[in-house]
Scaffold this motif. Structure first.
Motif, PDB file in Angstrom:
ATOM      1  N   VAL A  80      58.529  20.329  24.498  1.00  0.00           N
ATOM      2  CA  VAL A  80      58.033  19.189  25.056  1.00  0.00           C
ATOM      3  C   VAL A  80      56.401  19.529  24.723  1.00  0.00           C
ATOM      4  N   ALA A  81      55.940  20.699  25.270  1.00  0.00           N
ATOM      5  CA  ALA A  81      54.406  21.154  25.156  1.00  0.00           C
ATOM      6  C   ALA A  81      53.895  20.960  23.562  1.00  0.00           C
ATOM      7  N   LYS A  82      54.610  21.224  22.779  1.00  0.00           N
ATOM      8  CA  LYS A  82      54.190  21.190  21.580  1.00  0.00           C
ATOM      9  C   LYS A  82      54.209  19.714  20.949  1.00  0.00           C
ATOM     10  N   ALA A  83      54.985  18.860  21.370  1.00  0.00           N
ATOM     11  CA  ALA A  83      55.023  17.199  21.337  1.00  0.00           C
ATOM     12  C   ALA A  83      53.827  16.706  21.778  1.00  0.00           C
ATOM     13  N   VAL A  84      53.454  17.101  23.071  1.00  0.00           N
ATOM     14  CA  VAL A  84      52.421  16.540  23.980  1.00  0.00           C
ATOM     15  C   VAL A  84      50.915  16.955  23.054  1.00  0.00           C
ATOM     16  N   GLN A  85      51.176  18.140  22.532  1.00  0.00           N
ATOM     17  CA  GLN A  85      50.004  18.801  21.754  1.00  0.00           C
ATOM     18  C   GLN A  85      49.618  18.108  20.537  1.00  0.00           C
ATOM     19  N   ALA A  86      50.698  17.844  19.839  1.00  0.00           N
ATOM     20  CA  ALA A  86      50.688  17.092  18.622  1.00  0.00           C
ATOM     21  C   ALA A  86      50.326  15.486  18.712  1.00  0.00           C
ATOM     22  N   LEU A  87      50.624  14.977  19.942  1.00  0.00           N
ATOM     23  CA  LEU A  87      50.145  13.391  20.455  1.00  0.00           C
ATOM     24  C   LEU A  87      48.878  13.536  20.607  1.00  0.00           C
ATOM     25  N   HIS A  88      48.433  14.624  21.501  1.00  0.00           N
ATOM     26  CA  HIS A  88      46.913  14.729  21.833  1.00  0.00           C
ATOM     27  C   HIS A  88      45.907  14.844  20.617  1.00  0.00           C
ATOM     28  N   SER A  89      46.541  15.424  19.578  1.00  0.00           N
ATOM     29  CA  SER A  89      45.771  16.117  18.244  1.00  0.00           C
ATOM     30  C   SER A  89      46.000  14.933  17.328  1.00  0.00           C
ATOM     31  N   ARG A  90      46.610  13.821  17.678  1.00  0.00           N
ATOM     32  CA  ARG A  90      46.915  12.814  16.898  1.00  0.00           C
ATOM     33  C   ARG A  90      47.730  13.263  15.500  1.00  0.00           C
ATOM     34  N   GLN A  91      48.477  14.120  15.433  1.00  0.00           N
ATOM     35  CA  GLN A  91      49.371  14.726  14.511  1.00  0.00           C
ATOM     36  C   GLN A  91      50.419  13.697  14.417  1.00  0.00           C
ATOM     37  N   VAL A  92      50.996  12.915  15.497  1.00  0.00           N
ATOM     38  CA  VAL A  92      51.891  12.063  15.647  1.00  0.00           C
ATOM     39  C   VAL A  92      51.392  10.800  16.399  1.00  0.00           C
ATOM     40  N   SER A  93      52.143   9.792  16.433  1.00  0.00           N
ATOM     41  CA  SER A  93      51.648   8.668  17.296  1.00  0.00           C
ATOM     42  C   SER A  93      52.300   8.251  18.521  1.00  0.00           C
ATOM     43  N   ARG A  94      53.763   9.109  18.502  1.00  0.00           N
ATOM     44  CA  ARG A  94      54.727   8.806  19.484  1.00  0.00           C
ATOM     45  C   ARG A  94      55.541  10.081  19.547  1.00  0.00           C
ATOM     46  N   ILE A  95      55.967  10.082  20.900  1.00  0.00           N
ATOM     47  CA  ILE A  95      57.002  11.196  21.053  1.00  0.00           C
ATOM     48  C   ILE A  95      58.405  10.497  21.713  1.00  0.00           C
ATOM     49  N   ILE A  96      59.432  11.316  21.224  1.00  0.00           N
ATOM     50  CA  ILE A  96      60.717  10.593  21.433  1.00  0.00           C
ATOM     51  C   ILE A  96      61.731  11.803  21.974  1.00  0.00           C
ATOM     52  N   LEU A  97      62.027  11.565  23.243  1.00  0.00           N
ATOM     53  CA  LEU A  97      62.980  12.713  23.606  1.00  0.00           C
ATOM     54  C   LEU A  97      64.329  12.225  24.013  1.00  0.00           C
ATOM     55  N   THR A  98      65.349  12.858  23.486  1.00  0.00           N
ATOM     56  CA  THR A  98      66.763  12.420  23.348  1.00  0.00           C
ATOM     57  C   THR A  98      67.645  13.503  23.827  1.00  0.00           C
ATOM     58  N   ALA A 118      56.462  10.516  14.354  1.00  0.00           N
ATOM     59  CA  ALA A 118      56.987  10.878  15.781  1.00  0.00           C
ATOM     60  C   ALA A 118      57.465  12.304  15.698  1.00  0.00           C
ATOM     61  N   PHE A 119      57.242  12.822  17.133  1.00  0.00           N
ATOM     62  CA  PHE A 119      57.772  14.303  17.160  1.00  0.00           C
ATOM     63  C   PHE A 119      58.902  14.053  18.125  1.00  0.00           C
ATOM     64  N   VAL A 120      60.141  14.421  17.546  1.00  0.00           N
ATOM     65  CA  VAL A 120      61.483  14.145  18.031  1.00  0.00           C
ATOM     66  C   VAL A 120      62.184  15.205  18.554  1.00  0.00           C
ATOM     67  N   ILE A 121      62.449  15.188  19.871  1.00  0.00           N
ATOM     68  CA  ILE A 121      63.229  16.558  20.493  1.00  0.00           C
ATOM     69  C   ILE A 121      64.712  16.056  20.931  1.00  0.00           C
ATOM     70  N   LEU A 122      65.768  16.807  20.529  1.00  0.00           N
ATOM     71  CA  LEU A 122      66.926  16.502  20.717  1.00  0.00           C
ATOM     72  C   LEU A 122      67.512  17.810  21.890  1.00  0.00           C
ATOM     73  N   ASP A 123      67.542  17.433  22.913  1.00  0.00           N
ATOM     74  CA  ASP A 123      67.873  18.326  23.851  1.00  0.00           C
ATOM     75  C   ASP A 123      69.271  18.508  24.116  1.00  0.00           C
ATOM     76  N   GLU A 124      69.821  19.702  24.675  1.00  0.00           N
ATOM     77  CA  GLU A 124      71.295  19.910  25.027  1.00  0.00           C
ATOM     78  C   GLU A 124      72.338  19.513  23.951  1.00  0.00           C
ATOM     79  N   ALA A 125      71.733  20.067  22.520  1.00  0.00           N
ATOM     80  CA  ALA A 125      72.418  19.679  21.051  1.00  0.00           C
ATOM     81  C   ALA A 125      73.748  20.017  21.055  1.00  0.00           C
ATOM     82  N   GLN A 126      74.091  21.260  21.946  1.00  0.00           N
ATOM     83  CA  GLN A 126      75.483  21.689  21.867  1.00  0.00           C
ATOM     84  C   GLN A 126      76.369  21.007  22.318  1.00  0.00           C
TER      85      GLN A 126
END
Length: 337
Positions: free
Chosen positions: A162-180, A246-254
């Protein structure tokens, strides 16, 4: 400390027999001596417990006594801790433990490169890797499009992602964060709770909200969610979509099935990055159902631009007892597998 009670990674008894006992003088920076030594010298006590040396400090002058190999190691740790202190970082007993481990590692790296690499900072609180395993995980996110973060609870898989996603958003590497994450119950039956669909789903997504609130002003988060800059949603909501820029994170993927894992990975769009986190020892799927995370390790192993980062009990940064609990469960399951 007697050699037979040496810490993991310390030299063998044979090396001790070849070394001599020496004393070395060491100067601490006056501006940072209290940061390095800790409150009531707690950091110094941890250092002496981990490395078999005696350190006597008067003012800014220290005398280090012990086997020459260990004295040299202690000086290297102190050099690194002072460099971290000079950057304005707080040094805790855990910082000392991690510094000693990094210095002792078979391929020793600069402690300051690992423990002083801020990802983001908010209100004076910085999010950074705290172990060598976490640093390798963060570096893998920087250099790969799809990264799997595998490890036990408390090893920083989701939080750092999540920290890397926020960093990427702040630096405009991506335009959105998707957490699922998949809405799978961990033993409890929540389906009969009152409320709307979103209210029923919210408990599953709460850990993701908590991580976000640590890194973004809570008052701004609702506005970012309303505008679609941040989206927190169950995995089922990903079906049929293409996730571009987008920076997409899939949590609890097990807790994904093989079909769900394939569905998620094929949502990858242009300019996107994906991080998949999970602990394959905590699968909550119905008995007999295969975990998509376990299967994908075999399917995608060796595929270019896909990286599997393995975190372990030594990467757990919660209470020290959590690491011991993880190790005990791993030993039990290995013995009974």
């Amino acid at each position: 400390m007697s050699p037979q009670f040496r810490q993991a990674g310390e030299p063998s008894l044979a090396i001790y027999q070849k070394t001599s006992i020496i004393s070395e003088d060491y100067s601490l920076c006056e501006a940072h001596v209290h940061t390095v030594l800790g409150i009531n010298d707690e950091n110094l006590k941890v250092l002496e417990n981990l490395i078999p040396v005696d350190v006597f400090v008067r003012g800014t002058q220290a005398k280090i006594s012990g086997p020459d190999y260990e004295v040299a190691r202690t000086i290297k740790v102190l050099d690194e801790l002072q460099a971290i202190a000079q950057r304005g970082h707080v040094i805790s007993p855990d910082s000392v433990k991690n510094a000693v481990k990094i210095i002792t590692d078979e391929a020793p790296q600069s402690v300051r490169a690992v423990l002083a690499s801020d990802i983001i900072a908010r209100k004076g609180k910085a999010v950074r890797p705290k172990t060598l395993g976490q640093k390798e995980y963060v570096d893998a996110i920087d250099t790969n499009t799809v990264v799997f973060g595998l490890g036990p609870a408390g090893s920083g898989k989701t939080y750092l992602a999540v920290a890397k996603a926020v960093q990427a958003l702040h630096s405009r590497q991506v335009s959105r964060i998707i957490l699922t994450r998949p809405a799978v119950e961990a033993g409890e039956k929540l389906g009969f709770l009152p409320g709307t669909l979103n209210e029923k789903i919210d408990p599953y997504l709460r850990p993701l909200y908590d991580a976000l609130r640590d890194m973004i002003d809570p008052e701004i988060i609702p506005k970012l969610m309303e505008s679609g800059v941040i989206e927190v949603a169950p995995l089922a909501y990903m079906r049929g979509r293409t996730l571009n820029d987008a920076f997409v994170i899939l949590d609890e993927a097990q807790n994904t099935t093989p079909a769900q894992m394939k569905m998620f990975l094929t949502r990858l769009g242009f300019g996107a990055k994906m991080v998949v986190t999970g602990d394959i020892t905590q699968v909550d799927l119905p008995s007999g159902q295969k975990s998509g995370l376990r299967l994908v390790r075999h399917i995608l192993r060796g595929v270019e631009d896909v990286h599997f980062a393995e975190l372990h009990s030594e990467d757990v940064v919660r209470h020290a007892l959590v690491s011991r609990i993880v190790d005990a469960y791993d030993a039990f399951e290995e013995e009974n597998s």
